[in-house]
Design a protein around this motif. Sequence first.
Motif, PDB file in Angstrom:
ATOM      1  N   ALA A   1       0.838  -1.212   0.000  1.00  0.00           N
ATOM      2  CA  ALA A   1       0.000   0.000   0.000  1.00  0.00           C
ATOM      3  C   ALA A   1       0.867   1.253   0.000  1.00  0.00           C
ATOM      4  O   ALA A   1       0.575   2.219  -0.721  1.00  0.00           O
ATOM      5  CB  ALA A   1      -0.934  -0.002   1.202  1.00  0.00           C
ATOM      6  N   LEU A   2       1.929   1.255   0.790  1.00  0.00           N
ATOM      7  CA  LEU A   2       2.829   2.409   0.817  1.00  0.00           C
ATOM      8  C   LEU A   2       3.480   2.620  -0.548  1.00  0.00           C
ATOM      9  O   LEU A   2       3.564   3.751  -1.040  1.00  0.00           O
ATOM     10  CB  LEU A   2       3.900   2.229   1.899  1.00  0.00           C
ATOM     11  N   LEU A   3       3.940   1.541  -1.154  1.00  0.00           N
ATOM     12  CA  LEU A   3       4.563   1.641  -2.473  1.00  0.00           C
ATOM     13  C   LEU A   3       3.553   2.115  -3.520  1.00  0.00           C
ATOM     14  O   LEU A   3       3.881   2.946  -4.363  1.00  0.00           O
ATOM     15  CB  LEU A   3       5.162   0.290  -2.879  1.00  0.00           C
ATOM     16  N   ALA A   4       2.334   1.612  -3.444  1.00  0.00           N
ATOM     17  CA  ALA A   4       1.291   2.015  -4.399  1.00  0.00           C
ATOM     18  C   ALA A   4       0.955   3.498  -4.272  1.00  0.00           C
ATOM     19  O   ALA A   4       0.600   4.146  -5.253  1.00  0.00           O
ATOM     20  CB  ALA A   4       0.033   1.172  -4.197  1.00  0.00           C
TER      21      ALA A   4
ATOM     22  N   GLY B   1       3.120   5.712  -3.686  1.00  0.00           N
ATOM     23  CA  GLY B   1       4.280   6.474  -4.138  1.00  0.00           C
ATOM     24  C   GLY B   1       5.360   6.685  -3.094  1.00  0.00           C
ATOM     25  O   GLY B   1       6.307   7.431  -3.330  1.00  0.00           O
ATOM     26  N   HIS B   2       5.242   6.037  -1.944  1.00  0.00           N
ATOM     27  CA  HIS B   2       6.265   6.170  -0.901  1.00  0.00           C
ATOM     28  C   HIS B   2       7.434   5.231  -1.193  1.00  0.00           C
ATOM     29  O   HIS B   2       7.268   4.183  -1.810  1.00  0.00           O
ATOM     30  CB  HIS B   2       5.680   5.824   0.475  1.00  0.00           C
ATOM     31  N   ARG B   3       8.599   5.635  -0.742  1.00  0.00           N
ATOM     32  CA  ARG B   3       9.758   4.752  -0.785  1.00  0.00           C
ATOM     33  C   ARG B   3       9.767   3.961   0.517  1.00  0.00           C
ATOM     34  O   ARG B   3       9.565   4.524   1.583  1.00  0.00           O
ATOM     35  CB  ARG B   3      11.053   5.547  -0.907  1.00  0.00           C
ATOM     36  N   VAL B   4      10.019   2.675   0.416  1.00  0.00           N
ATOM     37  CA  VAL B   4      10.052   1.820   1.604  1.00  0.00           C
ATOM     38  C   VAL B   4      11.447   1.233   1.739  1.00  0.00           C
ATOM     39  O   VAL B   4      11.949   0.573   0.828  1.00  0.00           O
ATOM     40  CB  VAL B   4       9.002   0.691   1.519  1.00  0.00           C
ATOM     41  N   THR B   5      12.067   1.504   2.877  1.00  0.00           N
ATOM     42  CA  THR B   5      13.374   0.937   3.203  1.00  0.00           C
ATOM     43  C   THR B   5      13.169  -0.041   4.341  1.00  0.00           C
ATOM     44  O   THR B   5      12.542   0.285   5.343  1.00  0.00           O
ATOM     45  CB  THR B   5      14.369   2.028   3.634  1.00  0.00           C
ATOM     46  N   VAL B   6      13.710  -1.235   4.174  1.00  0.00           N
ATOM     47  CA  VAL B   6      13.630  -2.258   5.210  1.00  0.00           C
ATOM     48  C   VAL B   6      15.020  -2.459   5.787  1.00  0.00           C
ATOM     49  O   VAL B   6      15.971  -2.739   5.055  1.00  0.00           O
ATOM     50  CB  VAL B   6      13.093  -3.589   4.624  1.00  0.00           C
ATOM     51  N   LEU B   7      15.144  -2.289   7.092  1.00  0.00           N
ATOM     52  CA  LEU B   7      16.385  -2.584   7.812  1.00  0.00           C
ATOM     53  C   LEU B   7      16.175  -3.935   8.471  1.00  0.00           C
ATOM     54  O   LEU B   7      15.289  -4.080   9.320  1.00  0.00           O
ATOM     55  CB  LEU B   7      16.652  -1.541   8.894  1.00  0.00           C
ATOM     56  N   ALA B   8      16.948  -4.920   8.076  1.00  0.00           N
ATOM     57  CA  ALA B   8      16.719  -6.260   8.603  1.00  0.00           C
ATOM     58  C   ALA B   8      17.946  -7.131   8.459  1.00  0.00           C
ATOM     59  O   ALA B   8      18.813  -6.865   7.621  1.00  0.00           O
ATOM     60  CB  ALA B   8      15.550  -6.919   7.869  1.00  0.00           C
TER      61      ALA B   8
ATOM     62  N   ILE C   1       9.423  -6.299  -5.196  1.00  0.00           N
ATOM     63  CA  ILE C   1       8.204  -5.493  -5.105  1.00  0.00           C
ATOM     64  C   ILE C   1       8.499  -4.003  -4.976  1.00  0.00           C
ATOM     65  O   ILE C   1       7.588  -3.188  -4.989  1.00  0.00           O
ATOM     66  CB  ILE C   1       7.264  -5.969  -3.977  1.00  0.00           C
ATOM     67  N   GLY C   2       9.811  -3.654  -4.828  1.00  0.00           N
ATOM     68  CA  GLY C   2      10.174  -2.246  -4.830  1.00  0.00           C
ATOM     69  C   GLY C   2      10.792  -1.704  -3.566  1.00  0.00           C
ATOM     70  O   GLY C   2      11.037  -0.504  -3.454  1.00  0.00           O
ATOM     71  N   CYS C   3      11.074  -2.560  -2.603  1.00  0.00           N
ATOM     72  CA  CYS C   3      11.696  -2.114  -1.351  1.00  0.00           C
ATOM     73  C   CYS C   3      13.207  -1.966  -1.512  1.00  0.00           C
ATOM     74  O   CYS C   3      13.830  -2.699  -2.279  1.00  0.00           O
ATOM     75  CB  CYS C   3      11.457  -3.125  -0.236  1.00  0.00           C
ATOM     76  N   ARG C   4      13.749  -1.045  -0.782  1.00  0.00           N
ATOM     77  CA  ARG C   4      15.201  -0.956  -0.619  1.00  0.00           C
ATOM     78  C   ARG C   4      15.506  -1.710   0.672  1.00  0.00           C
ATOM     79  O   ARG C   4      14.888  -1.441   1.709  1.00  0.00           O
ATOM     80  CB  ARG C   4      15.602   0.509  -0.494  1.00  0.00           C
ATOM     81  N   VAL C   5      16.401  -2.667   0.629  1.00  0.00           N
ATOM     82  CA  VAL C   5      16.717  -3.475   1.806  1.00  0.00           C
ATOM     83  C   VAL C   5      18.152  -3.202   2.219  1.00  0.00           C
ATOM     84  O   VAL C   5      19.073  -3.341   1.415  1.00  0.00           O
ATOM     85  CB  VAL C   5      16.512  -4.986   1.525  1.00  0.00           C
ATOM     86  N   LEU C   6      18.318  -2.798   3.461  1.00  0.00           N
ATOM     87  CA  LEU C   6      19.642  -2.560   4.022  1.00  0.00           C
ATOM     88  C   LEU C   6      19.911  -3.597   5.104  1.00  0.00           C
ATOM     89  O   LEU C   6      19.045  -3.875   5.933  1.00  0.00           O
ATOM     90  CB  LEU C   6      19.731  -1.161   4.640  1.00  0.00           C
TER      91      LEU C   6
END
Length: 80
Positions: free
Chosen positions: A20-23, A25-32, A44-49
């Motif tokens: 929903a956030l990506l749809a 137009g938000h950028r989603v960064t996952v720290l994991a 699906i469009g996440c940036r993963v760090l």
Amino acid sequence: MMKVNAAWNICNFRRPVVEALLADGHRVTVLALPDDSVPDLERIGCRVLQLEMSVKGLNPVQELKLQRLFPKLEGRGLFS
């Protein structure tokens, strides 16, 4: 930004929120901590760090190091 102790957590429990956030137009960064679900999150469009942390999270020195990382990352929200 979403911080979790394992990337699969986002895929299994937060995927609808991420999509929903990506749809919207938000950028989603996952720290994991990285695992086999990282390519799926990236697809699906996440940036993963990669997040260096103990799964148990009881060491206050390590937690302070983690807190110093947050100001360097741009973002308007943190889900943990």
